[in-house]
Design a protein around this motif. Sequence first.
Motif, PDB file in Angstrom:
ATOM      1  N   MET A 273       4.231  -6.789  -5.990  1.00 18.90           N
ATOM      2  CA  MET A 273       2.778  -6.600  -5.970  1.00 18.90           C
ATOM      3  C   MET A 273       2.410  -5.153  -6.268  1.00 18.90           C
ATOM      4  N   ALA A 274       3.163  -4.219  -5.678  1.00 20.05           N
ATOM      5  CA  ALA A 274       2.890  -2.793  -5.914  1.00 20.05           C
ATOM      6  C   ALA A 274       3.094  -2.433  -7.381  1.00 20.05           C
TER       7      ALA A 274
ATOM      8  N   LEU B 135      -1.965  -2.024 -13.283  1.00 20.08           N
ATOM      9  CA  LEU B 135      -3.373  -2.391 -13.443  1.00 20.08           C
ATOM     10  C   LEU B 135      -4.323  -1.259 -13.058  1.00 20.08           C
ATOM     11  N   GLU B 136      -4.039  -0.584 -11.941  1.00 18.44           N
ATOM     12  CA  GLU B 136      -4.980   0.407 -11.410  1.00 18.44           C
ATOM     13  C   GLU B 136      -4.728   1.819 -11.922  1.00 18.44           C
ATOM     14  N   HIS B 137      -3.470   2.137 -12.262  1.00 18.37           N
ATOM     15  CA  HIS B 137      -3.142   3.516 -12.614  1.00 18.37           C
ATOM     16  C   HIS B 137      -2.433   3.646 -13.962  1.00 18.37           C
ATOM     17  N   GLY B 138      -2.131   2.544 -14.615  1.00 15.09           N
ATOM     18  CA  GLY B 138      -1.449   2.599 -15.903  1.00 15.09           C
ATOM     19  C   GLY B 138      -0.028   3.145 -15.803  1.00 15.09           C
ATOM     20  N   ILE B 139       0.621   2.953 -14.658  1.00 10.78           N
ATOM     21  CA  ILE B 139       1.982   3.462 -14.448  1.00 10.78           C
ATOM     22  C   ILE B 139       2.976   2.343 -14.733  1.00 10.78           C
ATOM     23  N   GLN B 140       3.917   2.616 -15.623  1.00  9.34           N
ATOM     24  CA  GLN B 140       4.954   1.638 -15.926  1.00  9.34           C
ATOM     25  C   GLN B 140       6.029   1.703 -14.842  1.00  9.34           C
ATOM     26  N   VAL B 141       6.398   0.539 -14.311  1.00 10.02           N
ATOM     27  CA  VAL B 141       7.388   0.464 -13.244  1.00 10.02           C
ATOM     28  C   VAL B 141       8.565  -0.385 -13.695  1.00 10.02           C
ATOM     29  N   GLY B 142       9.764   0.128 -13.501  1.00  8.81           N
ATOM     30  CA  GLY B 142      10.981  -0.643 -13.685  1.00  8.81           C
ATOM     31  C   GLY B 142      11.554  -1.009 -12.331  1.00  8.81           C
ATOM     32  N   THR B 143      12.300  -2.092 -12.268  1.00  9.52           N
ATOM     33  CA  THR B 143      12.812  -2.591 -10.994  1.00  9.52           C
ATOM     34  C   THR B 143      14.301  -2.892 -11.074  1.00  9.52           C
TER      35      THR B 143
ATOM     36  N   ASP C  31       0.800  -1.234   0.000  1.00 11.05           N
ATOM     37  CA  ASP C  31       0.000   0.000   0.000  1.00 11.05           C
ATOM     38  C   ASP C  31       0.832   1.282   0.000  1.00 11.05           C
ATOM     39  N   PRO C  32       1.782   1.475   0.929  1.00  9.81           N
ATOM     40  CA  PRO C  32       2.561   2.723   0.886  1.00  9.81           C
ATOM     41  C   PRO C  32       3.442   2.822  -0.350  1.00  9.81           C
ATOM     42  N   ILE C  33       3.884   1.686  -0.880  1.00  5.00           N
ATOM     43  CA  ILE C  33       4.673   1.719  -2.116  1.00  5.00           C
ATOM     44  C   ILE C  33       3.805   2.225  -3.258  1.00  5.00           C
ATOM     45  N   LEU C  34       2.608   1.676  -3.372  1.00  2.84           N
ATOM     46  CA  LEU C  34       1.697   2.057  -4.449  1.00  2.84           C
ATOM     47  C   LEU C  34       1.290   3.521  -4.344  1.00  2.84           C
ATOM     48  N   GLU C  35       0.992   3.978  -3.128  1.00  6.80           N
ATOM     49  CA  GLU C  35       0.562   5.372  -2.959  1.00  6.80           C
ATOM     50  C   GLU C  35       1.675   6.344  -3.338  1.00  6.80           C
ATOM     51  N   ALA C  36       2.898   6.049  -2.927  1.00  7.07           N
ATOM     52  CA  ALA C  36       4.023   6.906  -3.299  1.00  7.07           C
ATOM     53  C   ALA C  36       4.260   6.867  -4.806  1.00  7.07           C
ATOM     54  N   THR C  37       4.103   5.702  -5.414  1.00  6.12           N
ATOM     55  CA  THR C  37       4.261   5.563  -6.865  1.00  6.12           C
ATOM     56  C   THR C  37       3.292   6.474  -7.600  1.00  6.12           C
ATOM     57  N   ARG C  38       2.049   6.446  -7.166  1.00  3.96           N
ATOM     58  CA  ARG C  38       1.012   7.263  -7.814  1.00  3.96           C
ATOM     59  C   ARG C  38       1.354   8.747  -7.754  1.00  3.96           C
ATOM     60  N   VAL C  39       1.883   9.192  -6.625  1.00  4.00           N
ATOM     61  CA  VAL C  39       2.140  10.618  -6.421  1.00  4.00           C
ATOM     62  C   VAL C  39       3.361  11.097  -7.217  1.00  4.00           C
ATOM     63  N   ILE C  40       4.404  10.282  -7.310  1.00  2.32           N
ATOM     64  CA  ILE C  40       5.637  10.751  -7.969  1.00  2.32           C
ATOM     65  C   ILE C  40       5.662  10.482  -9.473  1.00  2.32           C
TER      66      ILE C  40
END
Length: 334
Positions: free
Chosen positions: A117-118, A124-132, A86-95
């Motif tokens: 998972m985040a 899925l929920e925000h269409g944000i591409q994430v690299g790891t 949850d906190p990972i996803l929320e921070a992702t959305r904001v930045i």
Amino acid sequence: MKKLINNPTNVVDEMIEGYIKAHPNHVKQLAENKRSIVTAKETKDGKVGVLIGGGSGHEPAFMGYVGEGMADAVAVGNIFASPPPDPILEATRVIDKGAGVLYIYGNYAGDVMNFGMAAELADLEHGIQVGTVLVTDDVASAPKEEKEKRRGIAGEFFVTKVAGAASEKGYSLEELVSVANKANDYTRSMGVGLTPCSLPQTGQPSFELGENEMEIGLGHHGEPGVEKGELKTADEVAERLVADILVDMPIAEGEDVAVLVNGLGSTTRMELYIMFRKVEKMLSEKGITIHRSYVGDYSTSLEMGGCSVSIMKLDDELKELVDQTADCPMYVQK
């Protein structure tokens, strides 16, 4: 093992509250999730966000490295425990500024699961591409041929430094993943443990060592190292740590490196500079140039005694990025 705390259950949240109040010009806490901390300064559209995170107790890692030239956000876990999704996803959305977000975290099962998972939910929920990028710098935690199983320890500082600088310079997400992975591939760390820490909830030592014992390769959470033995001199310890690093990652005469001698929480600066003195001597004798040096507490384990040595081999690109300025509450480079 005394600590200045209130209710042990509240130590992380009270630490974050104090941290936000102490550094309001640098960071802010998201109202949607109190374990999400983001930069207080507006970042430009098209910039790839850099998100780091992990368990508390390693301060200044990880929340101390949110700021200009470093990370844009951090997700904070309980002591020595991964943050939940949850906190990972929320921070992702904001930045997210439309160019995606890079996750950097150590190679621990809980972090791999929760950041993974985040990342899925961000898409899925925000269409944000994430690299790891998984940090795997700890030489002691797995053999060279199984490098992908190694833990991430203090070398994560170098990976974050490189990625943060590259993000500020306008690298794309794909380019950022590539250069951060290169920083990880070019970084090795080895540590030594002298005395344990204690968790606030238990007050008990995290591991046991005899009065005159040390442990080579001890993990940041007290994971077993590769060898227990009689306490050696600083020069002898430095020789062992650097030798193991150079066997694992040969560095040729004439090459440049960045070096970090990192305290684990209770080791004095006096001891760390004595260690650095020997590290510099060994590298200089091999014709290896220290381009940048860092000495101090960069990734701790509460009040654990001991230190680690991290060496990052530098090419022209990494040298330029490691030289970039940074301005964070717990780390400034001009």
